[in-house]
Each structure stands twice: as structure tokens, then as C-alpha cells.
Design an enzyme around this catalytic site. Structure first.
Site, short mmCIF file in Angstrom:
data_model
loop_
_atom_site.label_atom_id
_atom_site.label_comp_id
_atom_site.label_asym_id
_atom_site.label_seq_id
_atom_site.Cartn_x
_atom_site.Cartn_y
_atom_site.Cartn_z
CG ASP A 138 57.13 38.82 73.96
OD1 ASP A 138 58.63 39.44 74.09
OD2 ASP A 138 56.85 38.16 75.16
CG ASN A 194 54.75 37.16 77.93
OD1 ASN A 194 55.35 36.93 77.83
ND2 ASN A 194 54.09 38.03 77.58
CD GLU A 211 53.64 37.01 49.24
OE1 GLU A 211 53.70 35.63 49.32
OE2 GLU A 211 52.74 37.24 50.04
CG ASP A 261 54.20 42.04 56.34
OD1 ASP A 261 53.74 41.76 55.38
OD2 ASP A 261 54.84 40.27 55.82
CG HIS A 291 56.27 34.18 56.49
ND1 HIS A 291 56.59 35.28 55.71
CD2 HIS A 291 54.75 34.14 56.56
CE1 HIS A 291 55.61 35.76 55.06
NE2 HIS A 291 54.70 35.23 55.61
CG ASP A 292 54.38 32.74 53.54
OD1 ASP A 292 53.75 31.47 54.85
OD2 ASP A 292 53.79 32.75 52.61
CG ASP A 339 50.31 38.91 52.26
OD1 ASP A 339 51.24 37.93 52.35
OD2 ASP A 339 49.21 38.62 52.83
CG ASP A 347 57.87 34.13 75.75
OD1 ASP A 347 57.27 35.50 75.65
OD2 ASP A 347 57.32 33.24 75.83
CG ASP A 356 53.19 35.02 76.26
OD1 ASP A 356 54.08 34.70 75.87
OD2 ASP A 356 52.22 35.67 75.82
#
Length: 539
Positions: free
Chosen positions: A29, A23, A241, A98, A315-316, A199, A21, A25
């Protein structure tokens, strides 16, 4: 086999929301990624697979796209994206986008228009059916649980959603849908990206009326059309995938002469620690011989006719060092052993953010910490079915997608250096001991070990093109050779936390040690816990 630029490439997957990150928040990003490009260049990677950064309501963290042509404001702007592509290219790194082609968000303008009335021109962009006997059109279930059909009151029909009800499936049998996705791809190629990850590409040609969901009869026709109209001559690399695919089907996707995709992600090896015929949450111990047979089957099957993708994590998936290694006493040894085993195989390796420093699964204290829609839906369903809270949490600790999605652990400062604000998902509490800064300073650095594996691939053709051969060894050991011409490498890995006698060590031809995750090997013909060696010989 014709040699391609991406054969020697190593891909690094970034889950933007959790990487860096810039900034405050609490959400990663694009500027955060830009600030870490030197780190990735030093690691040696050639491509960054960027999980979706398009405009999205974030029902499924970006895999529900509402605008393929713009960047979600929480990640930055199109100018930031162009800067990332440019600055990565200056460091010899390409960007792999992706592409979510099976479904959109229900907030995408196409679906908003399709929902207005049955005669709208965009109605055919999605899969609509009448109900049967005041019920859903069929008993088809969503991958996230519950029916795959959602009733739409305004138009009196059901629409298909294989995932969340906010992710309506596109109708690929309608030619304008395919052309719309091809236009998206052309747009990103014009921006200078170097690859696409597709995907759930095995689902796009579904025929729900015939109960065919994966690998529909027209799938390869559509992929060949995509190649002909978009990919031919574009000099980009593609990976799809395809969780349902076996080796023979994989050849159809990846054989160069078929002109479809360059490689696929198959998940057969990652289903080996779940009970057959059940869900991923139904756990069983990994049997190493099963892993040997599955990985070898793919190595042999695609050796001359396609190309393998090599991965433990994404990520899964849960963190591999926690899943099949030892994330406490032998974290360094098991992380580097698993890396050795994978990176010395034939194919393109994928590293998931944090894998290169041995990041582990997380055990959040209660369900309120979890953010993953799949995890939360599973908990709700299993509680209703009578499972105990403890049983369900055991499965979540092992297999929740949030294990991979906790923020990248950069240093020992608050929130692991990921953000100065409050992170969107909590940082794994072990960041104080496991982080990039600490690993780079360590005498035994997992990151530096990955660097060496990557350099071996770049510098030696045998790692890229050598033939693979599984060796017969003790049950606790995974050993294989790679051979090219007169050169042969032995890769020998102890998959346990115990000292294991290894007869193969006493039979090795004269040669030299290329790499080991212990300082001194061949300890009395035995392998120490999670020991891995690469031995080079001439024949």
C-alpha cells in the site's frame, strides 16, 4: 540536443501490490511505500514509476481502471497519495503515474452507461460492432487468449477488448474520449506528479475495421494533440509502452521537435529468447550477438534524434538475473554485470523493485500459487492443445509475469518483512538468503553497486551524453565505448559463467579503473565469470 532535467534521472518502478504492506492485510500500500522512501533516496533514484493505484476490480491488477480520480481502498486514500507525492518530493524524488488510456474496466461508469442501450451518450466511448453470420465481427484475438470480441446480450452487439473481456477498449477516434483522458492527466499534474508512463500507447489509434491494431494512422496526431493540450509547459517526463515499435517509428514518438513523448519502452531486445513468430512462452537460448546488434541499433538510431529508455525488468517481465544471468553460483557477478552493461548506455535507466538486490524468478510448486491472468489463461489453452503439464510449467518458470510480482524481500522475518499477514501472492522461498537487510550487510552488495552506477550517471556527463560505439570482441563478451570530447570510457562485460580470454584488455590505452564487479581485474588478459569493468582514458 537540448539538455533536460530527466536526462540524468534514474527511475525506480514500484508494483504497489507487492512492495510493502503497512496494515497486515497482505497487500502492499501507499503507506508502505512512504515507509521505504529513505531506502530509495539512499539508492539515488530520482523518479518512482508507480504502477496503477486507482480504483479497480483488479481483473488485471489495476490495469483495469474503474475510477481514475480516486485511490483503491486496498492501497489507501487520496490523502495517502498526496502524502507520498509530498514526502517523495522532500527527498528529491518525483512520482511517475501510470496512465491506462487504451481501455478501462467494464465497471467504469463510462462503460456501465455505454452498456445500457445503443443510444446512450457514452456508447461511442467504446468500440462496438455487429456480429457477422452469428459470430464475432472478426477473427481478432485478445493478447490474453481467445477472441477480442465479447457479445453483449442486452444491446445485441459485440465490444472490443484487446486484453481481458473485463477491459473494454476505449474509442480514441471519438474526441470526448481524448478529452476525458486529458482531464485525468491534468488532475494528476495538479497533484504534483512529475511524469507519466502510458500503458500500451501504441494501440490507442487502432482501426479494427482495417485490421490495424498498433501504430494506427492517427496515433501521432493524437499524441501531438495530447502534448499541445496537456504536456506543453507542464515540466513532466513521459514514457510510452510501445511494444510493436521499431527504431524509425520510435523517432516519430520521441524526436523533441515532434512534441509527442520523451521516450518509449520497446521490447525488441526482450524478444530475443523466444522463437520468432511464436509466443513469449516458446523459448530459445539468447544469442549474445543478437543482443549486441539490437541494443546497438537503438543506441545509434536514437542518438541524435530521440531518447532511449534502458531496462531489463518490469512488472510484465521475468527477473533478468534468472533470465540472462546466473541466479545461483554467480548471482552477484551476473546481476552487477547486467547492471553495468545497461546503466552505462545512453538513455534513462529503469530499475524494477528487487532488481537492485538481485531478486530471482520463482518456481512455485504448482499452478494454484500463480495469480497472473495471462499465465493461467495460457496454461488452460495449452493443456487443451495437448502440451504436457511439464512443458507448460517450464515456460511459466521462465516467463510468467508472476516472477516479477512476488513480494519485495526486505529481511529474513516471516514473509520477508513484506507483511505481517498473509501475502496476496506467496513470497519467493529464497528470501531467507536474498533480501535487502542481508545485501546491505554483505561484503559484495548488489545494492551498493547500483548506488555507484547511479552516482556515475549523476556526476559525469559522459554517461548521459557521450557517444556510443560497439566494439568487435570475442563472441562471449559485450564491449562498447562512450566518448565525450577527449574522454573515452570502455565498458567490457563477460556474458558467461566461464573465464574468457579478452584481447581488448591488452590493447586498452593508459587510464584508470572507474568500476569493476571484481576486486582485481585484468587477470592474465582474461575476464572471469560475468566480470564487468569500466575503464577511463583520455584521447
Amino acid at each position: 540536443m537540448k539538455r533536460e532535467w530527466w536526462h540524468k534521472s534514474v527511475v525506480y518502478q514500484i508494483y504497489p501490490r507487492s512492495f510493502q504492506d503497512s496494515n497486515g492485510d497482505g497487500i502492499g500500500d501507499l503507506q508502505g511505500i512512504i515507509s521505504r522512501l529513505d531506502y530509495l533516496q539512499a539508492l539515488g533514484v530520482d523518479l518512482i514509476w508507480l504502477c496503477p493505484v486507482y480504483v479497480s476490480p483488479n481483473e488485471d491488477n489495476g490495469y483495469d481502471v474503474s475510477n481514475y480520480y480516486d485511490i483503491h481502498p486496498e492501497y489507501g486514500t487520496m490523502a495517502d497519495m498526496e502524502q507520498l507525492i509530498d514526502e517523495a518530493a522532500q527527498r528529491g524524488i518525483g512520482i511517475m503515474m501510470d496512465i491506462v488510456a487504451n481501455h478501462t474496466s467494464d465497471e467504469h461508469p463510462w462503460f456501465v452507461a455505454a452498456s445500457k442501450d445503443r443510444n446512450n451518450p457514452f456508447r461511442q466511448f467504446y468500440v462496438w460492432r455487429d456480429g457477422k453470420d452469428n459470430r464475432e465481427p472478426s477473427e481478432l484475438q485478445s493478447f490474453f487468449g481467445g477472441s477480442a470480441w465479447e457479445y453483449h446480450e442486452q444491446t445485441g452487439q459485440y465490444y472490443l477488448h484487446l486484453f481481458s473481456k473485463k477491459q473494454p477498449d476505449l474509442n480514441w477516434h471519438y474526441p470526448p474520449v481524448r478529452q476525458a483522458i486529458y482531464d485525468v492527466m491534468r488532475f494528476w499534474i495538479s497533484k504534483g506528479i512529475r511524469g507519466f508512463r502510458f500503458d500500451v500507447i501504441d494501440l490507442i489509434a487502432k482501426e479494427v475495421d482495417n485490421n490495424i491494431i498498433a501504430n494506427g494512422p492517427l496515433l501521432h496526431k493524437y499524441l501531438q494533440e495530447m502534448h499541445r493540450e496537456v504536456l506543453d509547459g507542464a515540466n513532466v517526463v513521459t514514457v510510452g509502452e510501445a511494444g510493436s515499435v521499431d527504431v524509425e517509428q520510435a523517432i516519430l514518438y520521441t524526436a523533441p521537435e515532434r512534441r509527442e513523448l520523451n521516450m518509449i519502452f520497446s521490447f525488441e531486445h526482450l524478444a530475443l529468447d523466444e522463437e520468432a513468430g511464436k509466443q513469449k512462452w516458446d523459448l530459445k537460448p539468447l544469442v549474445l550477438d543478437d543482443l549486441k546488434q539490437v541494443l546497438s541499433k537503438w543506441q545509434y538510431g536514437l542518438a541524435k534524434r530521440g531518447w532511449n529508455s534502458l531496462f531489463w525488468n518490469n512488472h510484465d517481465q521475468p527477473r533478468i538475473v534468472s533470465r540472462w544471468g546466473n541466479d545461483t553460483i554467480y548471482r552477484y557477478e551476473s546481476a552487477t554485470m547486467l547492471a553495468t552493461l545497461l546503466h552505462m548506455m545512453k538513455g534513462t535507466p529503469y530499475i524494477y523493485q528487487g532488481e537492485e538486490i538481485g531478486m530471482t524468478n520463482v518456481r512455485f510448486p504448482d499452478l494454484s500459487y500463480y495469480r497472473d491472468i495471462e499465465t493461467l489463461q495460457m496454461y488452460k489453452e495449452r493443456i487443451q492443445k495437448g502440451y504436457s503439464h511439464e512443458e507448460i510449467m517450464t515456460s511459466i518458470y521462465a516467463k510468467s509475469r508472476d516472477n516479477a510480482r512476488t513480494p519485495m524481500q526486505w529481511d529474513q522475518t516471516d514473509h520477508a518483512g513484506f507483511t505481517t499477514g498473509t501475502p496476496w501472492i506467496a513470497v519467493n522461498p529464497n528470501y531467507v538468503n536474498i533480501n535487502v537487510e542481508k545485501d546491505l550487510q554483505a561484503e559484495r552488495s548488489i545494492y551498493r553497486y547500483y548506488q555507484r552506477l547511479i552516482q556515475l550517471r549523476k556526476k559525469t556527463d559522459i554517461v548521459v551524453y557521450g557517444d556510443y560505439q560497439l566494439l568487435e570482441t570475442e563472441p562471449q563478451i559485450y564491449a562498447y565505448t562512450r566518448q565525450l570530447g577527449k574522454e573515452r570510457w570502455y565498458i567490457i562485460c563477460n556474458f558467461t559463467d566461464k573465464m574468457v580470454e579478452c584481447k581488448l584488455l591488452n590493447q586498452l590505452p593508459t587510464g584508470e579503473m572507474i568500476l569493476s564487479n571484481y576486486q582485481k581485474s585484468f587477470l592474465n588478459g582474461s575476464l572471469r565469470p560475468y566480470e564487468a569493468i569500466i575503464w577511463k582514458t583520455r584521447i
